[in-house]
Motif scaffolding. Structure first.
Motif, mmCIF file in Angstrom:
data_model
loop_
_atom_site.group_PDB
_atom_site.id
_atom_site.type_symbol
_atom_site.label_atom_id
_atom_site.label_comp_id
_atom_site.label_asym_id
_atom_site.label_seq_id
_atom_site.Cartn_x
_atom_site.Cartn_y
_atom_site.Cartn_z
ATOM 1 N N ILE A 326 0.846 -1.201 0.000
ATOM 2 C CA ILE A 326 0.000 0.000 0.000
ATOM 3 C C ILE A 326 0.878 1.247 0.000
ATOM 4 N N GLY A 327 1.903 1.258 0.878
ATOM 5 C CA GLY A 327 2.806 2.406 0.925
ATOM 6 C C GLY A 327 3.461 2.669 -0.412
ATOM 7 N N CYS A 328 3.987 1.622 -1.036
ATOM 8 C CA CYS A 328 4.621 1.797 -2.350
ATOM 9 C C CYS A 328 3.591 2.165 -3.405
ATOM 10 N N GLU A 405 2.519 6.006 9.240
ATOM 11 C CA GLU A 405 3.026 6.737 8.074
ATOM 12 C C GLU A 405 2.353 6.245 6.802
ATOM 13 N N ILE A 406 2.173 4.933 6.686
ATOM 14 C CA ILE A 406 1.521 4.386 5.495
ATOM 15 C C ILE A 406 0.061 4.804 5.423
ATOM 16 N N LEU A 407 -0.656 4.733 6.534
ATOM 17 C CA LEU A 407 -2.063 5.135 6.540
ATOM 18 C C LEU A 407 -2.218 6.615 6.207
ATOM 19 N N TRP A 422 -6.743 3.332 2.815
ATOM 20 C CA TRP A 422 -6.684 3.857 4.189
ATOM 21 C C TRP A 422 -7.775 3.221 5.062
ATOM 22 N N ALA A 423 -9.001 3.147 4.541
ATOM 23 C CA ALA A 423 -10.102 2.570 5.320
ATOM 24 C C ALA A 423 -9.838 1.102 5.647
ATOM 25 N N VAL A 424 -9.405 0.345 4.641
ATOM 26 C CA VAL A 424 -9.112 -1.070 4.863
ATOM 27 C C VAL A 424 -7.930 -1.219 5.817
ATOM 28 N N GLY A 425 -6.906 -0.379 5.637
ATOM 29 C CA GLY A 425 -5.736 -0.439 6.501
ATOM 30 C C GLY A 425 -6.072 -0.171 7.952
ATOM 31 N N SER A 521 -6.224 5.331 14.066
ATOM 32 C CA SER A 521 -5.434 4.096 14.010
ATOM 33 C C SER A 521 -5.092 3.605 15.419
ATOM 34 N N ILE A 522 -4.808 4.552 16.317
ATOM 35 C CA ILE A 522 -4.544 4.165 17.711
ATOM 36 C C ILE A 522 -5.788 3.543 18.330
ATOM 37 N N LEU A 523 -6.938 4.168 18.074
ATOM 38 C CA LEU A 523 -8.192 3.655 18.612
ATOM 39 C C LEU A 523 -8.474 2.251 18.078
#
Length: 640
Positions: A326-328, A405-407, A422-425, A521-523
């Motif tokens: 995803i990041g790439c 960072e990726i999200l 982003w949503a799936v991640g 993401s933390i949540l």
């Protein structure tokens, strides 16, 4: 070229050759040479890293490898920021795996052979990341495939291990075929396979098309897709993911090396190295992003219900590799490599922690037979906890910084697939935290569910096993501190360091939005941990009840969506049937055997009949002579 740079791959290579030839004589001491060699290689890799950090980039050919017509390929090294990072990952994790293996493999048959193969694996990956041209990359690419085959099938007398080794080797051939076609196309269009020549002229691909089966196809997209085929196979993404979970049949140190530092990271490295080509194809980048998101969700759902301790972590690897894709895919190559870097340490720690548990449990791998190991194995527990917190994305630990960072970059991108990824991640972050702590609670908390014999053998692993765990725990905590974002008061040194090679996309979201994304993401991670605690500590009867009520879904996930059975039905069985009925019976037995064995038989039969003419009867000889003379006269008369 500095001698220390040449020593990085040559030391493991020399260790492999010497250990394989004479290691049997060394017996239980066969590990010393491989360990010393890889530690020295790590020291040389550190020297190379600091040299690059000071601004020294090396791109030098050593000798001419192939020269034929326009094809001129050398064996050479490219040591830039990306290579320097990969060298640290490969040599550091490999060093700890070598040391750990002394305790884990003690008393195993083929002890020397195991360490020889580990050295070969390390050499192969180092050649892959050090090469300055595509053909040397491909050499390392195939060499890690060979090494994985040897190590996954190390217990060759065990049918499942031998089958898993063959499966890994064969499945990767599908991706490698596309990769090789991509290399052919690169050479056809650029007349070179050297990185600096190809990437320096990559702008020529803009607007260029190729006639493919009567249709005009964008050249950059076609090259990127073919190279991506190789990455899918090596990094175990859908649909070529099936080999990686079965690779668990090999010894646990092998699993750690494959999943953390060598083979599976090669696909991510390939995309990052070839980022100038991929950047020219938004269609390919969207495909990478979508495939990464789908694979992350697919693998995470399977990991939720697996009962084999190593399979849970294996599907976790598939999912975490998908984060890197995803990041790439969204163009944040440095974020993808950042997650590769942090993942190497917490994933190696998880696998080696699993190995320590397996040792303590007298080679039991079913988590349903564990429980309550915290008191008996405190070092393994605390290091495993740190790895679990890291992969769950708990703030301050390595996994938090790289995953976040990726999200962020997925949300930030203009690509159509960005928001979807982003949503799936974020959803997968919740699942990752859940299955990681489900594993932790099932192994280390609650009542012991094994046999009395297992309880009697239960003990903490020796220091040669626990010391590597503690060192990896340091990496699982601190590896992410190289990329602390500005929102948290950092300078993101990681992105700045890799920017000359990988670039760094501009973040155009506000600080408030970035904080909201980080909070979500933390949540997700906290909720995953909380749900695992509720189900497996407070209400341990609920998971089995849910499995009964959702039996179809449970069986579907437990059986990995029946993908292996589907492949077996549509690929394996028809191929075997075709091989038996056509290749074996017609091609092999009728054609090849018919010619090879049939021709001598025909000659023998003819000679046998001809021999009968030599019967010693004068009357018969006179008759043949008379008949021959008559036939000769007839031919002459007809000719007149």
């Amino acid at each position: 070229m500095p001698a220390s740079l040449l020593a990085i791959p040559l030391l493991p290579l020399a260790s492999f050759v010497i250990t394989l030839l004479v290691g049997r004589r060394w017996g239980a001491r066969a590990h010393w040479l491989p360990i010393v060699a890889v530690l020295l290689s790590f020291c040389c890799a550190l020297a190379a890293f600091f040299r690059v950090q000071s601004g020294v980039i090396i791109n030098q050919d050593i000798y001419t490898w192939i020269q034929s017509g326009n094809l001129n390929v050398s064996v050479g090294f490219l040591v830039d920021q990306l290579t320097a990072v990969m060298l640290i990952v490969v040599t550091s994790v490999s060093s700890l795996v070598h040391i750990y293996s002394v305790g884990y493999m003690k008393g195993e048959e083929g002890y020397y052979r195991f360490f020889a193969y580990l050295s070969l694996f390390t050499f192969s990956m180092l050649m892959l990341v050090l090469g300055n041209n595509f053909l040397q990359l491909f050499f390392g690419w195939e060499a890690v495939g060979l090494s994985s085959y040897l190590l996954i099938g190390f217990y060759y007398n065990k049918r499942s291990a031998a089958d898993a080794g063959k499966k890994a080797f064969i499945v990767n051939r599908f991706g490698d075929f596309g990769f090789l076609l991509g290399l052919f196309l690169v050479f056809t269009l650029f007349g070179s396979l050297h990185y600096h020549e190809v990437f320096g002229r990559v702008g020529e691909l803009e607007g260029q098309t190729i006639n493919l089966f009567g249709s005009r196809v964008n050249a950059a997209t076609l090259i990127a897709l073919l190279l991506f085929c190789g990455a899918i196979g090596k990094s175990a993404q859908i649909p070529l993911h099936v080999w990686l979970p079965d690779a668990m049949e090999g010894p646990t140190p092998v699993s750690a090396l494959i999943h953390a530092a060598t083979m599976v990271t090669a696909g991510v490295f390939l995309i990052a190295r070839c980022n100038p080509i991929f950047a020219l194809s938004p269609a390919t980048l969207n495909l990478i992003t979508v495939l990464g998101a789908v694979t992350a969700l697919f693998a995470a759902t399977i990991a939720l219900v697996q009962t084999d301790i190593k399979r849970v972590v294996a599907y976790s690897t598939v999912s975490q590799l998908a984060y890197m894709f995803i990041g790439c895919g969204v163009g944040a190559y440095s974020a993808g490599i950042f997650h590769l870097f942090t993942h190497a340490y917490f994933k190696a720690l998880l696998f080696l922690g699993c190995g320590s548990v397996i040792l303590g449990m007298h080679h039991e791998q079913d988590v349903r037979s564990m429980g309550g190991l915290k008191e008996k194995m405190p070092i393994t527990y605390w290091t495993f906890l740190l790895a679990s917190l890291s992969i769950a994305g708990v703030p301050g630990l390595a996994g938090f910084f790289s995953k976040d960072e990726i999200l962020l970059m997925a949300f930030n991108t203009d690509l159509a697939a960005g928001k979807f990824a982003w949503a799936v991640g974020t959803l997968v972050a919740f699942m990752t935290a859940f299955y990681s702590f489900r594993l932790l609670f099932l192994i280390f908390h609650g009542e012991f569910r094994g046999t009395e014999e297992q309880r009697h053998h239960l003990h903490e692993s020796p220091a040669v096993v626990t010391v590597p765990l503690m060192l990896l725990a340091v990496g699982a905590v601190t590896a992410g501190w190289f990329g602390v974002p500005a929102l948290l008061g950092g300078d993101n040194h990681w992105a700045h360091f890799l920017e000359p090679v990988l670039g760094h996309p501009h973040v155009h979201v506000s600080a408030a939005t970035e904080a909201l994304l980080m909070g979500s993401s933390i949540l997700a991670g906290v909720c995953g941990i909380g749900l695992a605690y509720y189900l497996y500590r407070l209400k341990p009867q609920l998971p089995s009840l849910a499995a009964e009520r959702l039996a179809f879904v449970y069986r579907l996930l437990l059986n990995k969506y029946y993908i292996d059975e589907l492949y077996d039905a549509i690929l394996v069985k028809p191929t075997l049937a075709f091989s038996r009925k056509v290749v074996l019976r017609i091609v092999d037995m009728a054609c090849i055997e018919g010619v090879v064995n049939g021709l001598p038989k025909a000659i023998g039969a003819f000679a046998e009949r001809l021999r009968r003419l030599q019967d010693g009867q004068v009357a018969h000889y006179l008759a043949w002579m008379g008949g021959g003379a008559l036939a000769l006269v007839a031919v002459l008369l007809i000719g007149l």
